[in-house]
Motif scaffolding. Structure first.
Motif, PDB file in Angstrom:
ATOM      1  N   MET A   1       0.813  -1.202   0.000  1.00  0.00           N
ATOM      2  CA  MET A   1       0.000   0.000   0.000  1.00  0.00           C
ATOM      3  C   MET A   1       0.850   1.257   0.000  1.00  0.00           C
ATOM      4  SD  MET A   1      -2.960  -0.926   2.672  1.00  0.00           S
ATOM      5  CE  MET A   1      -3.388   0.811   2.672  1.00  0.00           C
ATOM      6  N   ASP A   2       2.014   1.207   0.631  1.00  0.00           N
ATOM      7  CA  ASP A   2       2.821   2.405   0.765  1.00  0.00           C
ATOM      8  C   ASP A   2       3.420   2.863  -0.547  1.00  0.00           C
ATOM      9  OD1 ASP A   2       3.998   1.310   3.993  1.00  0.00           O
ATOM     10  OD2 ASP A   2       2.258   2.474   3.413  1.00  0.00           O
TER      11      ASP A   2
ATOM     12  N   ASN B   1       2.006   3.514  -3.281  1.00  0.00           N
ATOM     13  CA  ASN B   1       1.166   4.479  -3.977  1.00  0.00           C
ATOM     14  C   ASN B   1       0.640   5.552  -3.029  1.00  0.00           C
ATOM     15  OD1 ASN B   1       1.476   3.129  -6.361  1.00  0.00           O
ATOM     16  ND2 ASN B   1      -0.348   1.868  -6.067  1.00  0.00           N
ATOM     17  N   LYS B   2       1.389   5.887  -2.002  1.00  0.00           N
ATOM     18  CA  LYS B   2       0.914   6.879  -1.053  1.00  0.00           C
ATOM     19  C   LYS B   2       1.865   8.062  -1.016  1.00  0.00           C
ATOM     20  CE  LYS B   2      -0.728   5.527   2.905  1.00  0.00           C
ATOM     21  NZ  LYS B   2      -0.835   4.900   4.206  1.00  0.00           N
TER      22      LYS B   2
ATOM     23  N   PRO C   1      -3.866   8.327   0.139  1.00  0.00           N
ATOM     24  CA  PRO C   1      -3.906   7.411  -0.997  1.00  0.00           C
ATOM     25  C   PRO C   1      -3.820   8.171  -2.303  1.00  0.00           C
ATOM     26  CG  PRO C   1      -6.080   7.641  -0.028  1.00  0.00           C
ATOM     27  CD  PRO C   1      -5.128   8.343   0.882  1.00  0.00           C
TER      28      PRO C   1
ATOM     29  N   ASP D   1      -4.481   8.073  -6.406  1.00  0.00           N
ATOM     30  CA  ASP D   1      -5.237   7.392  -7.443  1.00  0.00           C
ATOM     31  C   ASP D   1      -4.835   7.989  -8.772  1.00  0.00           C
ATOM     32  OD1 ASP D   1      -8.796   6.626  -7.795  1.00  0.00           O
ATOM     33  OD2 ASP D   1      -7.018   5.838  -8.776  1.00  0.00           O
TER      34      ASP D   1
ATOM     35  N   GLU E   1      -4.559  -1.747  -9.309  1.00  0.00           N
ATOM     36  CA  GLU E   1      -3.789  -1.569  -8.080  1.00  0.00           C
ATOM     37  C   GLU E   1      -4.437  -0.514  -7.188  1.00  0.00           C
ATOM     38  OE1 GLU E   1       0.666  -2.554  -9.943  1.00  0.00           O
ATOM     39  OE2 GLU E   1       0.027  -0.484  -9.552  1.00  0.00           O
ATOM     40  N   SER E   2      -4.819   0.576  -7.785  1.00  0.00           N
ATOM     41  CA  SER E   2      -5.400   1.682  -7.030  1.00  0.00           C
ATOM     42  C   SER E   2      -6.728   1.282  -6.406  1.00  0.00           C
ATOM     43  CB  SER E   2      -5.595   2.893  -7.944  1.00  0.00           C
ATOM     44  OG  SER E   2      -6.199   3.947  -7.251  1.00  0.00           O
TER      45      SER E   2
ATOM     46  N   GLN F   1      -6.069  -0.817  -3.457  1.00  0.00           N
ATOM     47  CA  GLN F   1      -5.497   0.014  -2.404  1.00  0.00           C
ATOM     48  C   GLN F   1      -6.575   0.812  -1.679  1.00  0.00           C
ATOM     49  OE1 GLN F   1      -2.639   2.890  -3.790  1.00  0.00           O
ATOM     50  NE2 GLN F   1      -2.930   4.157  -1.963  1.00  0.00           N
TER      51      GLN F   1
ATOM     52  N   ASP G   1      -8.323  -1.406   0.779  1.00  0.00           N
ATOM     53  CA  ASP G   1      -7.500  -1.588   1.980  1.00  0.00           C
ATOM     54  C   ASP G   1      -7.600  -0.366   2.892  1.00  0.00           C
ATOM     55  OD1 ASP G   1      -6.663  -4.052   1.074  1.00  0.00           O
ATOM     56  OD2 ASP G   1      -4.763  -3.325   0.261  1.00  0.00           O
ATOM     57  N   GLU G   2      -7.422   0.809   2.309  1.00  0.00           N
ATOM     58  CA  GLU G   2      -7.461   2.049   3.088  1.00  0.00           C
ATOM     59  C   GLU G   2      -8.821   2.222   3.766  1.00  0.00           C
ATOM     60  OE1 GLU G   2      -5.229   4.333   3.672  1.00  0.00           O
ATOM     61  OE2 GLU G   2      -3.590   3.855   2.303  1.00  0.00           O
TER      62      GLU G   2
END
Length: 542
Positions: free
Chosen positions: A1-2, A4-5, A10, A12, A289-290, A293, A296-297
């Motif tokens: 997750m990290d 793409n942060k 997050p 996108d 992927e986004s 993610q 998850d977030e």
């Protein structure tokens, strides 16, 4: 997750600002663009006569999209078919363009970009075009004023050079085809187009004329059916007509009742029509992927909220009246739930404002979580029997609390057996009573949060009515409960809270509602939030 942060937020595939630029160029000035989560300012693209001449001259040498170049995708169709609505949902942007239930809302070409969230590379440049208002009239003009032996691009170029394509006060309304001219100029400058079809509309002659004109641009055109969830959809009739025009690849994409799989199918079908589809393939990877993610977030946001509430505790003396304290606790939980809901809305780029309706405007998300009738509507029963007796043993009238405040067996040192006997006995010796939010309310809060997340994942960004269908073919937990009171729809039985929430009972320092120290409390419960989030995912998997 990290991966793409950025700064804990997050990331996108955001839509960049629309730029006033030559639409045939692949290169945009990075100094002039701004990717923002809160807003997308769009600038109309209007072509002067010189620009039109240069553009059409270049389009006469149209070639297949080059490998590694951003795909220029025109979104075209009849007026009021939902072109801007589809773009809002693809861009995850409730502010893009203007959406009204009336014809010819879009009057200029507007541009936005989908970029790679990791590299910033432009992948797809989208162009929202005005609606084709009178394709049949334009077809009559083309038949009367252009030679049938000339190819389609040449005939369209001749139209663009004519006075009727320029607009102006000298022309009557039935002579003015300036809106169609804007669409055709953009079409000739694009690599491909999607033709938006309102699936509720019958197949009429004007739509056949539109497709004939679009085919003359000599680029791939893929029909996209909007409003497919309507009972009035005429997709079979449309597909028959499209097949007769050699348009065998189409897709469904409802801008209101959103399905992520439909979006992936849209990009995949477009990719099959291109010689070089690397950019679309890269886009699909990043979007997948986004999307994962975001899920998850979202579950971490919900888990963190539930732990914060579960650890919430107030101590009072045995002789004190618990009612004022319980009222304060209830209000703190209400505010905390509202903050959690807004975090979910922001995560999925919905905003609680007048631009587009959000699920929070629905009654199910506005009701007081401490209303006993709401508990019943979710099929949640409050604690009774032995648990109520234990509460009475601590000097708290559980029956009165449940009736007066709607807590659903509110609280107590040994409610539901969540605290050890040692702790309970120690509290009784010292004359202290500890007040907690009860398991029934925690279960309701969890169920409602999962419902909201499901709604957000199935709601398009063009939804302008809060009562529109939230997601296809499914009902929320509350709707299921109303249909069948015996049907258990909560993520866990009320008397079997997850171990993470049970542990939070003995950790008042985990709750910012107790300590007032928000950042410190969140750090203390972070590991447990990950663990609880994984359980929420398994129970709320779609």
């Amino acid at each position: 997750m990290d991966n793409n942060k950025t700064n804990g937020q997050p990331v996108d595939l955001f839509a960049d600002k629309a730029l006033k630029d030559d639409p045939s160029s692949n290169l945009m000035n990075p100094e002039a663009t701004a990717s923002t989560q809160d807003n997308v300012n769009t600038t109309p693209i209007d072509y002067s006569a010189d620009e039109s001449e240069n553009l059409t001259a270049r389009s006469g040498k149209k070639t297949t999209i080059a490998s590694g170049a951003a795909l220029k995708l025109a979104v075209v169709g009849h007026t009021n078919t939902g072109k801007t609505s589809i773009l809002r949902t693809l861009l995850r942007d409730v502010y893009f363009g203007e959406v009204k239930n009336e014809a010819a809302t879009t009057r200029h070409v507007e541009q936005a970009k989908l970029t790679d969230s990791q590299t910033g590379e432009d992948l797809v440049i989208l162009y929202d075009t005005p609606g084709l208002e009178d394709a049949s009239g334009l077809m009559d003009w083309l038949e009367a004023n252009t030679a049938s032996r000339r190819d389609g691009i040449e005939r369209l170029q001749q139209f663009l050079a004519a006075d009727i394509a320029q607009g102006g006060d000298a022309l009557t309304s039935n002579e003015d085809y300036s809106q169609e001219a804007k669409v055709i100029r953009q079409l000739l400058a694009s690599d491909m187009a999607i033709y938006v079809v309102d699936a509720r509309e019958p197949v009429l002659g004007k739509y056949k004329d539109e497709l004939a004109i679009l085919s003359w641009a000599a680029i791939p055109v893929m029909p996209v059916f909007n409003f497919t969830d309507s009972q009035d959809a005429n997709i079979d009739d449309w597909q028959t007509m499209l097949a007769r025009r050699n348009l065998h690849i189409s897709t469904r994409f409802d801008s209101v009742a959103f399905e992520f799989e439909d979006e992936m199918r849209l990009w995949q079908n477009l990719a099959t029509m291109l010689t070089h589809s690397e950019m679309l393939e890269q886009l699909m990877v990043r979007r997948t992927e986004s999307w994962a993610q975001l899920y998850d977030e979202a579950n971490i946001i919900i888990a963190d909220f539930l732990l914060n509430v579960a650890a919430f505790v107030h101590e009072i003396n045995e002789d004190d009246d618990p009612l004022p304290v319980l009222e304060q606790m209830q209000e703190a939980v209400r505010q905390s739930e509202r903050a959690m809901q807004h975090n979910l809305l922001n995560l999925y780029k919905f905003y609680d404002n007048a631009v587009a309706a959000t699920p929070l405007e629905l009654q199910a998300y506005q009701q007081d979580p401490f209303d006993p009738e709401l508990l019943k509507s979710y099929g949640i029963r409050t604690t009774s029997g032995a648990a109520a007796g234990a509460l009475l043993g601590l000097g708290i009238d559980a029956a009165a609390l449940g009736t007066t405040l709607g807590l659903g067996a509110a609280i107590g040192g040994i409610a539901g057996g969540l605290l050890s006997n040692t702790s309970s006995i120690a509290d009784r010796i010292t004359g202290v009573k500890r007040l907690y939010i009860d398991p029934a309310t925690l279960t309701l809060l969890a169920t409602r949060a999962i419902d909201l997340l499901t709604a957000l994942r199935h709601r398009g960004h063009a939804a302008t009515d809060a009562t529109q269908l939230l997601y296809k073919g499914e009902k929320s937990s509350i709707e299921q409960s109303l249909d069948d009171e015996s049907n258990t729809v909560t993520p866990w039985p009320t008397h079997k809270l997850p171990s993470e929430l049970k542990k939070a009972r003995g950790k008042p320092q985990w709750s910012s509602l107790s300590s007032g120290k928000s950042e410190q409390a969140q750090l203390l419960r972070a590991d447990m939030a990950w663990s609880l989030a994984s359980k929420l995912q398994s129970r709320g998997a779609e």
